[in-house]
Design an enzyme around this catalytic site. Structure first.
Site, PDB file in Angstrom:
ATOM      1  N   ASP A   9     -28.819 -28.090 -30.844  1.00  0.00           N
ATOM      2  CA  ASP A   9     -27.621 -28.259 -30.019  1.00  0.00           C
ATOM      3  C   ASP A   9     -26.487 -28.922 -30.787  1.00  0.00           C
ATOM      4  O   ASP A   9     -25.314 -28.703 -30.473  1.00  0.00           O
ATOM      5  CB  ASP A   9     -27.945 -29.069 -28.760  1.00  0.00           C
ATOM      6  CG  ASP A   9     -28.679 -28.197 -27.760  1.00  0.00           C
ATOM      7  OD1 ASP A   9     -29.891 -27.983 -27.936  1.00  0.00           O
ATOM      8  OD2 ASP A   9     -28.017 -27.677 -26.838  1.00  0.00           O
TER       9      ASP A   9
ATOM     10  N   ASN B 111     -31.958 -31.474 -30.472  1.00  0.00           N
ATOM     11  CA  ASN B 111     -32.494 -30.261 -29.847  1.00  0.00           C
ATOM     12  C   ASN B 111     -33.358 -30.690 -28.658  1.00  0.00           C
ATOM     13  O   ASN B 111     -33.546 -31.884 -28.412  1.00  0.00           O
ATOM     14  CB  ASN B 111     -33.291 -29.430 -30.858  1.00  0.00           C
ATOM     15  CG  ASN B 111     -33.624 -28.052 -30.312  1.00  0.00           C
ATOM     16  OD1 ASN B 111     -32.738 -27.351 -29.799  1.00  0.00           O
ATOM     17  ND2 ASN B 111     -34.874 -27.636 -30.379  1.00  0.00           N
TER      18      ASN B 111
ATOM     19  N   ALA C  21     -27.210 -23.525 -26.412  1.00  0.00           N
ATOM     20  CA  ALA C  21     -25.931 -24.011 -26.944  1.00  0.00           C
ATOM     21  C   ALA C  21     -24.873 -22.906 -27.127  1.00  0.00           C
ATOM     22  O   ALA C  21     -23.750 -23.021 -26.603  1.00  0.00           O
ATOM     23  CB  ALA C  21     -26.180 -24.765 -28.249  1.00  0.00           C
TER      24      ALA C  21
HETATM   25  O1  MRU Z   1     -31.372 -27.768 -22.045  1.00  0.00           O
HETATM   26  P1  MRU Z   1     -31.292 -26.435 -22.716  1.00  0.00           P
HETATM   27  O2  MRU Z   1     -32.284 -25.464 -22.211  1.00  0.00           O
HETATM   28  O3  MRU Z   1     -29.887 -25.894 -22.737  1.00  0.00           O
HETATM   29  O4  MRU Z   1     -31.679 -26.758 -24.234  1.00  0.00           O
HETATM   30  C1  MRU Z   1     -31.533 -25.718 -25.166  1.00  0.00           C
HETATM   31  C2  MRU Z   1     -32.051 -26.041 -26.523  1.00  0.00           C
HETATM   32  O5  MRU Z   1     -32.460 -27.141 -26.809  1.00  0.00           O
HETATM   33  C3  MRU Z   1     -31.957 -24.921 -27.532  1.00  0.00           C
HETATM   34  O6  MRU Z   1     -32.925 -25.091 -28.524  1.00  0.00           O
HETATM   35  C4  MRU Z   1     -30.574 -24.931 -28.197  1.00  0.00           C
HETATM   36  O7  MRU Z   1     -29.553 -24.991 -27.238  1.00  0.00           O
HETATM   37  C5  MRU Z   1     -30.362 -23.739 -29.063  1.00  0.00           C
HETATM   38  S1  MRU Z   1     -30.197 -22.226 -28.147  1.00  0.00           S
HETATM   39  C6  MRU Z   1     -29.994 -21.031 -29.334  1.00  0.00           C
END
Ligand code: MRU
Length: 335
Positions: A222, A232, A52
């Site tokens: 997220d 998330n 995110a």
């Molecule tokens: O689909 P992604 O890999 O972007 O998903 C990311 C996550 O779910 C993370 O836990 C979230 O973005 C936090 S990153 C600090």
């Protein structure tokens, strides 16, 4: 030892935005240059840049770069809207794009967002330390390390910091189907940081909690609604249910920019659905949500750059609005 923080995740070089291609990790540490709006949208949508805070920073630099090329304001707004829509769930992306669009000096604003995230992650990791017992078995999911934030990481940054501070950790990492952010990225970052870890398949998570005396689970987010409901990576909700059953503290580590306090609860959080091809080449019907919503009542506490926020979230989360910005805190601390 070289730490994962020393990798270039995202950098503005004057003519392009350089990013570490997360699709190719851990086998290749490959840098790619994004120059056009299509480059930015494609990199975000296909998870070349992911996590995110990282997509927020990347989108911010993207808008700053496109502003230098755009023939007029309307064109820039259209490009920014495309970048904003490249992934719907993480609130950080729209937040960062809007900040840059509204700023008179767009590159300075993008750099500020990036700089702030580094400080936010540092503070968050320090705050999280109090949650780690001296000897602890820790479980995490997806990837929330330096490559996911452009700083030191959130949940994974906290784990790496706790290990560096002398906590004796046994770290378990869920592989994170279907794109293996845990197996590919978290294991890679822990290895680079010199922290030993054990990879488990997602479907082993409940058994690991039952057998391995897990002391705490810490994940990222997220988007977090005002009542603590948290979007998330898919699988987080199941982990939280199993953690409640085993009475294991379940922590969500996230910067203020991941809180969407305009939303009363998680029902209004848009959940990205991704293609069937990520799961199977067979042509079978597939339902492939990238995220799930963990109800706030399953979350023991949120770890932020401002401290640990505990229930009732309807009272503790809105307080984030009144916290001074990280820039103000950095100025006060002389950093
Ligand atoms: O689909 P992604 O890999 O972007 O998903 C990311 C996550 O779910 C993370 O836990 C979230 O973005 C936090 S990153 C600090």
């Amino acid at each position: 030892m070289k730490t994962a923080e020393s990798l270039t995740t995202i950098r503005f070089d004057g003519e392009s935005v350089v990013y570490l291609d997360q699709r190719r990790l851990p086998l290749h540490e490959h840098l790619v240059h994004a120059r056009t709006v299509d480059d930015f949208v494609e990199a975000i949508a296909s998870l070349g840049v992911r996590g995110a805070p990282a997509i927020g920073i990347f989108g911010a630099y993207g808008v700053a770069l496109l502003a230098q090329q755009a023939s007029n304001e309307e064109r820039l707004r259209q490009d920014a809207a495309r970048i904003r829509a490249a992934r719907p769930t993480a609130v950080n992306l729209g937040w960062a794009v809007d900040r840059v669009l509204a700023a008179p000096d767009k590159l300075a604003e993008a750099r500020a967002i990036h700089h702030e995230q580094i400080e936010v992650d540092r503070r968050l990791a320090h705050t999280a330390l109090e949650l780690f017992p001296r000897d602890a078995a820790v479980f995490t999911h997806c990837n929330t390390g330096p490559i996911a934030t452009g700083g030191g990481g959130t949940a994974l940054g906290a784990i790496i910091h706790a290990a560096a501070a002398g906590r004796r950790l046994r770290v378990f990492v869920g592989e994170t189907r279907p794109l293996l952010q845990g197996a590919r990225l978290t294991m890679f970052e822990l290895r680079r940081a010199g922290v030993e870890a054990t990879l488990v398949v997602d479907s082993a998570a409940a058994a690991v909690m039952q057998q391995k005396k897990i002391d705490l689970i810490i994940v990222g987010a997220d988007r977090i609604a005002r009542n603590g409901d948290t979007a998330n990576k898919i699988g987080t909700y199941g982990l939280a249910i199993a953690a409640a059953h085993h009475r294991i503290p379940f922590y969500v580590a996230a910067p203020r920019s991941s809180f969407d306090l305009a939303l009363a609860d998680g029902r209004a959080i848009p959940i990205e659905e991704r293609s069937a091809e990520e799961v199977t080449a067979s042509g079978a019907n597939v339902y492939n949500p990238a995220f799930d919503i963990t109800p706030g009542h399953l979350i023991t506490a949120f770890v932020t750059e401002y401290g640990v926020l505990r229930p009732p979230y309807a009272e503790s989360l809105p307080e984030l609005v009144t916290c001074p910005s990280i820039t103000v805190l950095m100025a006060a601390a002389g950093t």
